[in-house]
Design a protein around this motif. Structure first.
Motif, PDB file in Angstrom:
ATOM      1  N   ALA A  93       0.850  -1.191   0.000  1.00  0.00           N
ATOM      2  CA  ALA A  93       0.000   0.000   0.000  1.00  0.00           C
ATOM      3  C   ALA A  93       0.882   1.236   0.000  1.00  0.00           C
ATOM      4  CB  ALA A  93      -0.915  -0.017   1.218  1.00  0.00           C
ATOM      5  N   GLN A  94       0.242   2.400   0.027  1.00  0.00           N
ATOM      6  CA  GLN A  94       0.997   3.640   0.105  1.00  0.00           C
ATOM      7  C   GLN A  94       0.357   4.582   1.108  1.00  0.00           C
ATOM      8  OE1 GLN A  94       0.926   4.949  -4.006  1.00  0.00           O
ATOM      9  NE2 GLN A  94      -0.824   6.302  -3.626  1.00  0.00           N
ATOM     10  N   LEU A  95       1.204   5.364   1.757  1.00  0.00           N
ATOM     11  CA  LEU A  95       0.787   6.342   2.755  1.00  0.00           C
ATOM     12  C   LEU A  95       1.180   7.720   2.259  1.00  0.00           C
ATOM     13  CD1 LEU A  95      -0.184   6.969   5.734  1.00  0.00           C
ATOM     14  CD2 LEU A  95       2.245   6.879   6.338  1.00  0.00           C
ATOM     15  N   THR A  96       0.228   8.646   2.223  1.00  0.00           N
ATOM     16  CA  THR A  96       0.498  10.004   1.767  1.00  0.00           C
ATOM     17  C   THR A  96       0.646  10.934   2.961  1.00  0.00           C
ATOM     18  OG1 THR A  96      -0.770   9.641  -0.263  1.00  0.00           O
ATOM     19  CG2 THR A  96      -0.368  11.924   0.385  1.00  0.00           C
ATOM     20  N   THR A 133       4.801  10.505  -0.653  1.00  0.00           N
ATOM     21  CA  THR A 133       4.120   9.213  -0.618  1.00  0.00           C
ATOM     22  C   THR A 133       5.126   8.121  -0.301  1.00  0.00           C
ATOM     23  OG1 THR A 133       2.437   9.924  -2.214  1.00  0.00           O
ATOM     24  CG2 THR A 133       2.750   7.559  -1.921  1.00  0.00           C
ATOM     25  N   GLN A 157       5.802   4.057   0.131  1.00  0.00           N
ATOM     26  CA  GLN A 157       5.327   2.728  -0.204  1.00  0.00           C
ATOM     27  C   GLN A 157       5.626   1.772   0.955  1.00  0.00           C
ATOM     28  OE1 GLN A 157       3.646   2.375  -3.061  1.00  0.00           O
ATOM     29  NE2 GLN A 157       4.135   4.463  -3.732  1.00  0.00           N
ATOM     30  N   THR A 158       4.877   0.686   1.024  1.00  0.00           N
ATOM     31  CA  THR A 158       5.061  -0.289   2.089  1.00  0.00           C
ATOM     32  C   THR A 158       6.510  -0.753   2.192  1.00  0.00           C
ATOM     33  OG1 THR A 158       2.781  -1.103   1.954  1.00  0.00           O
ATOM     34  CG2 THR A 158       4.410  -2.585   2.907  1.00  0.00           C
ATOM     35  N   ALA A 194      -8.341   7.596   7.775  1.00  0.00           N
ATOM     36  CA  ALA A 194      -8.342   6.164   7.514  1.00  0.00           C
ATOM     37  C   ALA A 194      -9.155   5.828   6.269  1.00  0.00           C
ATOM     38  CB  ALA A 194      -8.896   5.419   8.720  1.00  0.00           C
ATOM     39  N   LEU A 195      -8.988   4.624   5.782  1.00  0.00           N
ATOM     40  CA  LEU A 195      -9.688   4.188   4.579  1.00  0.00           C
ATOM     41  C   LEU A 195     -11.197   4.168   4.762  1.00  0.00           C
ATOM     42  CD1 LEU A 195      -7.358   1.200   3.579  1.00  0.00           C
ATOM     43  CD2 LEU A 195      -7.466   3.454   2.491  1.00  0.00           C
ATOM     44  N   GLU A 253      -5.856   1.416   9.586  1.00  0.00           N
ATOM     45  CA  GLU A 253      -6.143   1.541   8.154  1.00  0.00           C
ATOM     46  C   GLU A 253      -5.836   2.957   7.660  1.00  0.00           C
ATOM     47  OE1 GLU A 253     -10.178   0.272   7.417  1.00  0.00           O
ATOM     48  OE2 GLU A 253      -9.622  -1.835   7.509  1.00  0.00           O
ATOM     49  N   ALA A 257      -4.588   6.045   5.683  1.00  0.00           N
ATOM     50  CA  ALA A 257      -4.260   6.286   4.274  1.00  0.00           C
ATOM     51  C   ALA A 257      -3.435   7.551   4.095  1.00  0.00           C
ATOM     52  CB  ALA A 257      -5.547   6.394   3.451  1.00  0.00           C
ATOM     53  N   SER A 258      -3.654   8.558   4.982  1.00  0.00           N
ATOM     54  CA  SER A 258      -2.922   9.809   4.839  1.00  0.00           C
ATOM     55  C   SER A 258      -2.797  10.509   6.184  1.00  0.00           C
ATOM     56  CB  SER A 258      -3.622  10.742   3.848  1.00  0.00           C
ATOM     57  OG  SER A 258      -4.883  11.163   4.341  1.00  0.00           O
TER      58      SER A 258
END
Length: 270
Positions: free
Chosen positions: A20-23, A32, A34-35, A83-84, A148, A150-151
């Motif tokens: 996945a990726q985290l912004t 960004t 990456q895992t 979170a997602l 979860e 995401a950013s």
């Protein structure tokens, strides 16, 4: 046929975890991760989290100190972790930058070693999860453990972004209602809106059309906050219990005081 259904269900639950990726949107610009980059970060290590808030047991994670990722962030900045599922945790930066006592870590789910599901039929806390070691030293709330993720963004303080959440401006800064407002931001705003204001897409509004102080009798609201399923029990319930170790009785009184105050200040979000 029954055997085929069971086999298909097992295969679905066994679906592999993907990278996945985290912004991060901070002062220094957007980045960004990456895992695999985070798993190989020079400060990545295995940490043990006692009595994990989400898993309700001790857990071990490959994690990076969140402070190492918050480039350009200062102690008086304000962050939001989204979170997602729409959970939006409002996070003062100071505790996240702390390297003594309660320390925040970004746990990274390795696709080759997926974490267990949070409950039967549910996903894990991955791909990224903000966890704490020694959280009791920093009076860390369950809402400061977003999973979860995401950013993570640097934003203006809540009171600036959402005027509809503010108590009466005539009140002194140290008034109990303003103290309750601070507790609302820490413990409630990640899931709930109030007067339509807030970023969460998760839980119900706590003032429109009615404040819970208007329909919970006597001390039932306090009981509900302490242990939601003691009053309303259903399988998909998501609201955590707020034990006195996390939200002492005096703080619970302040929080309810803010909600009562805002019941008299219903307005549309600006």
């Amino acid at each position: 046929m029954k055997s085929l259904i069971l086999l298909c269900s097992a295969l679905l639950l066994a679906t592999p975890v993907h990278a996945a990726q985290l912004t991060l949107e901070l002062d220094a610009g957007s980045r960004t991760w990456q895992t695999d980059e985070l798993l190989k970060h020079p400060l990545a290590r295995t940490v043990t989290v006692k009595d994990d808030v989400s898993y309700k047991r001790d857990m071990s994670y490959r994690a990076v100190p969140i402070s190492a990722l918050l480039t350009g962030i200062k102690a008086d900045d304000h962050l939001q972790a989204v979170a997602l599922d729409g959970f939006a945790a409002e996070l003062p930066a100071a505790p996240l930058l702390n390297q003594d006592g309660a320390q925040a870590w970004l746990a990274i789910e390795d696709p080759a070693k997926p974490w267990p599901p949070l409950a039967e039929g549910k996903h894990s806390a991955g791909p990224f999860y903000l966890v704490w070691t020694n959280p009791q030293a920093g009076h860390i709330s369950p809402e400061q453990w977003p999973f979860e993720v995401a950013s993570i963004k640097r934003l203006a303080p809540v009171a600036e972004r959402f005027p509809a959440l503010r108590p009466d401006p005539k009140l002194a800064a140290g008034d109990p209602v303003n103290q309750g407002f601070a507790l609302f931001q820490k413990n409630c705003l990640a899931c709930h809106r109030l007067n339509g204001a807030g970023d969460s897409q998760f839980g119900p509004d706590l003032n429109i059309p009615y404040s819970p102080t208007e329909y919970f009798g006597a001390d039932f609201l306090k009981r509900y906050i302490r242990d939601p399923q003691s009053l309303r029990r259903w399988p998909q319930a998501k609201m955590p219990a707020f034990a006195s170790s996390v939200l002492p009785d005096a703080e619970l009184e302040l929080l309810v005081g803010y909600l009562k105050h805002m019941a008299g200040r219903k307005q549309a979000a600006q």
